[in-house]
Design a protein around this motif. Structure first.
Motif, PDB file in Angstrom:
ATOM      1  N   UNK A  22       0.843  -1.197   0.000  1.00  0.00           N
ATOM      2  CA  UNK A  22       0.000   0.000   0.000  1.00  0.00           C
ATOM      3  C   UNK A  22       0.878   1.247   0.000  1.00  0.00           C
ATOM      4  N   UNK A  23       1.893   1.278   0.856  1.00  0.00           N
ATOM      5  CA  UNK A  23       2.793   2.432   0.931  1.00  0.00           C
ATOM      6  C   UNK A  23       3.501   2.650  -0.403  1.00  0.00           C
ATOM      7  N   UNK A  24       3.906   1.571  -1.050  1.00  0.00           N
ATOM      8  CA  UNK A  24       4.574   1.664  -2.347  1.00  0.00           C
ATOM      9  C   UNK A  24       3.621   2.203  -3.417  1.00  0.00           C
ATOM     10  N   UNK A  25       2.378   1.724  -3.395  1.00  0.00           N
ATOM     11  CA  UNK A  25       1.390   2.191  -4.371  1.00  0.00           C
ATOM     12  C   UNK A  25       1.071   3.673  -4.160  1.00  0.00           C
ATOM     13  N   UNK A  26       0.991   4.088  -2.907  1.00  0.00           N
ATOM     14  CA  UNK A  26       0.740   5.497  -2.610  1.00  0.00           C
ATOM     15  C   UNK A  26       1.894   6.341  -3.143  1.00  0.00           C
ATOM     16  N   UNK A  27       3.113   5.935  -2.853  1.00  0.00           N
ATOM     17  CA  UNK A  27       4.292   6.680  -3.308  1.00  0.00           C
ATOM     18  C   UNK A  27       4.352   6.752  -4.832  1.00  0.00           C
ATOM     19  N   UNK A  28       4.066   5.653  -5.494  1.00  0.00           N
ATOM     20  CA  UNK A  28       4.077   5.620  -6.964  1.00  0.00           C
ATOM     21  C   UNK A  28       3.027   6.562  -7.539  1.00  0.00           C
ATOM     22  N   UNK A  29       1.838   6.549  -6.958  1.00  0.00           N
ATOM     23  CA  UNK A  29       0.762   7.412  -7.438  1.00  0.00           C
ATOM     24  C   UNK A  29       1.109   8.881  -7.226  1.00  0.00           C
ATOM     25  N   UNK A  30       1.666   9.206  -6.075  1.00  0.00           N
ATOM     26  CA  UNK A  30       2.056  10.587  -5.815  1.00  0.00           C
ATOM     27  C   UNK A  30       3.145  11.035  -6.794  1.00  0.00           C
ATOM     28  N   UNK A  31       4.071  10.153  -7.132  1.00  0.00           N
ATOM     29  CA  UNK A  31       5.110  10.467  -8.115  1.00  0.00           C
ATOM     30  C   UNK A  31       4.501  10.710  -9.500  1.00  0.00           C
ATOM     31  N   UNK A  32       3.491   9.929  -9.861  1.00  0.00           N
ATOM     32  CA  UNK A  32       2.803  10.144 -11.135  1.00  0.00           C
ATOM     33  C   UNK A  32       2.157  11.525 -11.168  1.00  0.00           C
ATOM     34  N   UNK A  33       1.487  11.881 -10.078  1.00  0.00           N
ATOM     35  CA  UNK A  33       0.870  13.206  -9.994  1.00  0.00           C
ATOM     36  C   UNK A  33       1.923  14.307 -10.114  1.00  0.00           C
ATOM     37  N   UNK A  34       3.013  14.151  -9.380  1.00  0.00           N
ATOM     38  CA  UNK A  34       4.091  15.135  -9.399  1.00  0.00           C
ATOM     39  C   UNK A  34       4.688  15.224 -10.807  1.00  0.00           C
ATOM     40  N   UNK A  35       4.900  14.072 -11.437  1.00  0.00           N
ATOM     41  CA  UNK A  35       5.467  14.036 -12.778  1.00  0.00           C
ATOM     42  C   UNK A  35       4.583  14.692 -13.822  1.00  0.00           C
ATOM     43  N   UNK A  52      -5.987   3.931  -1.861  1.00  0.00           N
ATOM     44  CA  UNK A  52      -5.129   2.749  -1.787  1.00  0.00           C
ATOM     45  C   UNK A  52      -5.275   1.968  -0.495  1.00  0.00           C
ATOM     46  N   UNK A  53      -5.575   2.646   0.605  1.00  0.00           N
ATOM     47  CA  UNK A  53      -5.605   1.970   1.899  1.00  0.00           C
ATOM     48  C   UNK A  53      -6.985   1.455   2.283  1.00  0.00           C
ATOM     49  N   UNK A  54      -8.009   1.859   1.551  1.00  0.00           N
ATOM     50  CA  UNK A  54      -9.363   1.458   1.905  1.00  0.00           C
ATOM     51  C   UNK A  54      -9.646  -0.006   1.629  1.00  0.00           C
TER      52      UNK A  54
END
Length: 161
Positions: A22-35, A52-54
């Motif tokens: 879950x933490x990895x998926x959150x980080x990846x998604x945030x990186x996509x948004x930032x990118x 992701x955590x629900x």
């Protein structure tokens, strides 16, 4: 052809992931948004974390807003909608129509389709390969590429038949 149904849930079924996943998926998604040029605000982080955590990965914008506002009461529904739209553009979430009521969003971490009972409202997930032959016919005959995770098929479930 007989297909074993997935466990039914009012809007789909949950997918268990470890805390690390879950933490990895959150980080990846945030990186996509930032990118994509998006700022990573507290509200956006909260929306992504909620998704992701629900336990239920088929949620309305109102569901997400309620969960986010429990921790961050100043986050407006409009912010949740804008974040969901940005995530949809990045192909992180898909908006699906599951019948009457608001649109439902789900993570596209696995391709699947939705079988919606028009009598009781039950929603089941169908594996992507179930409609693979249909997608091939649509492509060959009409030059149409079906979305791999947005197909909703309505009809009667096993119990209502």
């Amino acid at each position: 052809m007989s297909v074993d149904p997935a466990p039914a849930h009012p809007r789909g079924h949950a997918h268990a992931h470890t805390d690390e996943e879950v933490a990895e998926r959150i980080a990846t998604t945030l990186e996509l948004l930032r990118g994509a040029g998006g700022r990573i605000t507290t509200a956006r982080r909260a929306v992504v974390t909620t998704l992701h955590a629900g336990d239920d990965h088929h949620v309305t914008a109102e569901d997400v807003a309620a969960a986010v506002q429990a921790e961050h009461p100043d986050v407006h529904l409009s912010t949740v909608y804008r974040t969901l739209e940005a995530l949809e553009e990045l192909d992180v979430v898909a908006r699906v129509d599951l019948g009457p009521g608001p649109a439902v969003f789900h993570l596209v971490d696995h391709a699947h389709h939705h079988l919606v009972c028009t009598r009781c409202g039950r929603v089941e997930e169908a594996a992507a390969d179930v409609v693979g032959p249909l997608a091939e016919v649509l492509d060959a005959r009409y030059g149409f590429a079906a979305a791999p995770h947005r197909l909703t098929i309505t009809g009667l479930c096993r119990d209502c038949r």
